[in-house]
Scaffold this motif. Structure first.
Motif, PDB file in Angstrom:
ATOM      1  N   GLU A   8       8.115   0.604   7.271  1.00 39.06           N
ATOM      2  CA  GLU A   8       9.117   1.495   6.676  1.00 39.06           C
ATOM      3  C   GLU A   8       9.941   0.759   5.632  1.00 39.06           C
ATOM      4  OE1 GLU A   8       9.390   4.740   7.109  1.00 39.06           O
ATOM      5  OE2 GLU A   8       7.699   4.716   8.502  1.00 39.06           O
ATOM      6  N   GLU A   9      10.284  -0.503   5.898  1.00 30.93           N
ATOM      7  CA  GLU A   9      11.040  -1.304   4.928  1.00 30.93           C
ATOM      8  C   GLU A   9      10.204  -1.564   3.675  1.00 30.93           C
ATOM      9  OE1 GLU A   9      14.204  -2.344   5.013  1.00 30.93           O
ATOM     10  OE2 GLU A   9      14.463  -1.215   6.865  1.00 30.93           O
ATOM     11  N   LEU A  10       8.916  -1.836   3.842  1.00 32.42           N
ATOM     12  CA  LEU A  10       8.045  -2.076   2.685  1.00 32.42           C
ATOM     13  C   LEU A  10       7.884  -0.827   1.835  1.00 32.42           C
ATOM     14  CD1 LEU A  10       5.233  -4.338   4.164  1.00 32.42           C
ATOM     15  CD2 LEU A  10       6.999  -4.975   2.530  1.00 32.42           C
ATOM     16  N   VAL A  11       7.769   0.327   2.468  1.00 32.90           N
ATOM     17  CA  VAL A  11       7.649   1.578   1.719  1.00 32.90           C
ATOM     18  C   VAL A  11       8.940   1.855   0.951  1.00 32.90           C
ATOM     19  CG1 VAL A  11       7.430   4.083   1.974  1.00 32.90           C
ATOM     20  CG2 VAL A  11       5.885   2.575   3.184  1.00 32.90           C
ATOM     21  N   PRO A  41      -4.338   8.555  14.100  1.00 32.46           N
ATOM     22  CA  PRO A  41      -3.033   8.657  13.440  1.00 32.46           C
ATOM     23  C   PRO A  41      -2.592   7.300  12.895  1.00 32.46           C
ATOM     24  CG  PRO A  41      -2.741   8.661  15.799  1.00 32.46           C
ATOM     25  CD  PRO A  41      -4.224   8.686  15.553  1.00 32.46           C
ATOM     26  N   PRO A  42      -1.681   7.312  11.938  1.00 34.41           N
ATOM     27  CA  PRO A  42      -1.212   6.039  11.365  1.00 34.41           C
ATOM     28  C   PRO A  42      -0.329   5.298  12.368  1.00 34.41           C
ATOM     29  CG  PRO A  42      -0.018   7.870  10.420  1.00 34.41           C
ATOM     30  CD  PRO A  42      -1.086   8.457  11.290  1.00 34.41           C
ATOM     31  N   MET A  43      -0.819   4.180  12.869  1.00 35.02           N
ATOM     32  CA  MET A  43      -0.071   3.413  13.849  1.00 35.02           C
ATOM     33  C   MET A  43       1.050   2.602  13.195  1.00 35.02           C
ATOM     34  SD  MET A  43      -1.357   4.361  16.594  1.00 35.02           S
ATOM     35  CE  MET A  43      -0.653   3.260  17.782  1.00 35.02           C
ATOM     36  N   CYS A  44       0.972   2.351  11.901  1.00 26.88           N
ATOM     37  CA  CYS A  44       2.000   1.543  11.252  1.00 26.88           C
ATOM     38  C   CYS A  44       3.293   2.335  11.058  1.00 26.88           C
ATOM     39  CB  CYS A  44       1.494   0.978   9.939  1.00 26.88           C
ATOM     40  SG  CYS A  44       0.901   2.195   8.797  1.00 26.88           S
ATOM     41  N   LYS A  45       3.265   3.630  11.274  1.00 19.60           N
ATOM     42  CA  LYS A  45       4.502   4.410  11.199  1.00 19.60           C
ATOM     43  C   LYS A  45       5.463   3.999  12.313  1.00 19.60           C
ATOM     44  CE  LYS A  45       3.587   7.183   7.783  1.00 19.60           C
ATOM     45  NZ  LYS A  45       4.329   7.221   6.573  1.00 19.60           N
ATOM     46  N   LEU A  46       4.928   3.421  13.385  1.00 20.64           N
ATOM     47  CA  LEU A  46       5.758   2.968  14.488  1.00 20.64           C
ATOM     48  C   LEU A  46       6.401   1.615  14.194  1.00 20.64           C
ATOM     49  CD1 LEU A  46       3.329   3.889  17.384  1.00 20.64           C
ATOM     50  CD2 LEU A  46       5.252   5.227  16.514  1.00 20.64           C
ATOM     51  N   PRO A  94       0.826  -1.216   0.000  1.00 21.85           N
ATOM     52  CA  PRO A  94       0.000   0.000   0.000  1.00 21.85           C
ATOM     53  C   PRO A  94       0.861   1.267   0.000  1.00 21.85           C
ATOM     54  CG  PRO A  94      -0.004  -1.001   2.163  1.00 21.85           C
ATOM     55  CD  PRO A  94       0.743  -1.935   1.266  1.00 21.85           C
ATOM     56  N   PRO A  95       0.432   2.307  -0.728  1.00 21.93           N
ATOM     57  CA  PRO A  95       1.195   3.549  -0.752  1.00 21.93           C
ATOM     58  C   PRO A  95       1.068   4.360   0.536  1.00 21.93           C
ATOM     59  CG  PRO A  95      -0.770   3.779  -2.069  1.00 21.93           C
ATOM     60  CD  PRO A  95      -0.704   2.339  -1.629  1.00 21.93           C
ATOM     61  N   ARG A  96       0.053   4.093   1.333  1.00 20.26           N
ATOM     62  CA  ARG A  96      -0.101   4.799   2.599  1.00 20.26           C
ATOM     63  C   ARG A  96      -0.670   3.828   3.623  1.00 20.26           C
ATOM     64  NH1 ARG A  96      -4.905   7.647   4.284  1.00 20.26           N
ATOM     65  NH2 ARG A  96      -6.658   6.583   3.393  1.00 20.26           N
TER      66      ARG A  96
END
Length: 61
Positions: free
Chosen positions: A45-48, A35-40, A15-17
């Protein structure tokens, strides 16, 4: 990476976001923001980063 079809497929899957980022609304009124919890999560981050490299590869091919 040598196969543009695999790169394109992976770009569609990653996913892009973050999907957990939401604006909660009720009858058109903004109640609160989640808020986006996956930022933690470092895996996100590796997938992005992988998606960014794949898009760069596809632009070159």
């Amino acid at each position: 990476m040598g196969d543009p079809l695999v790169a394109r497929w992976l770009c569609q899957i990653i996913p892009p976001r973050c999907y957990f980022e939401r604006d909660i609304q009720l009858w058109g009124h903004h109640l609160f923001y989640l808020p986006p919890m996956c930022k933690l999560n470092s895996v996100y981050e590796e997938l992005v980063g992988l998606r960014c490299r794949l898009l760069s590869y596809l632009a070159d091919v």
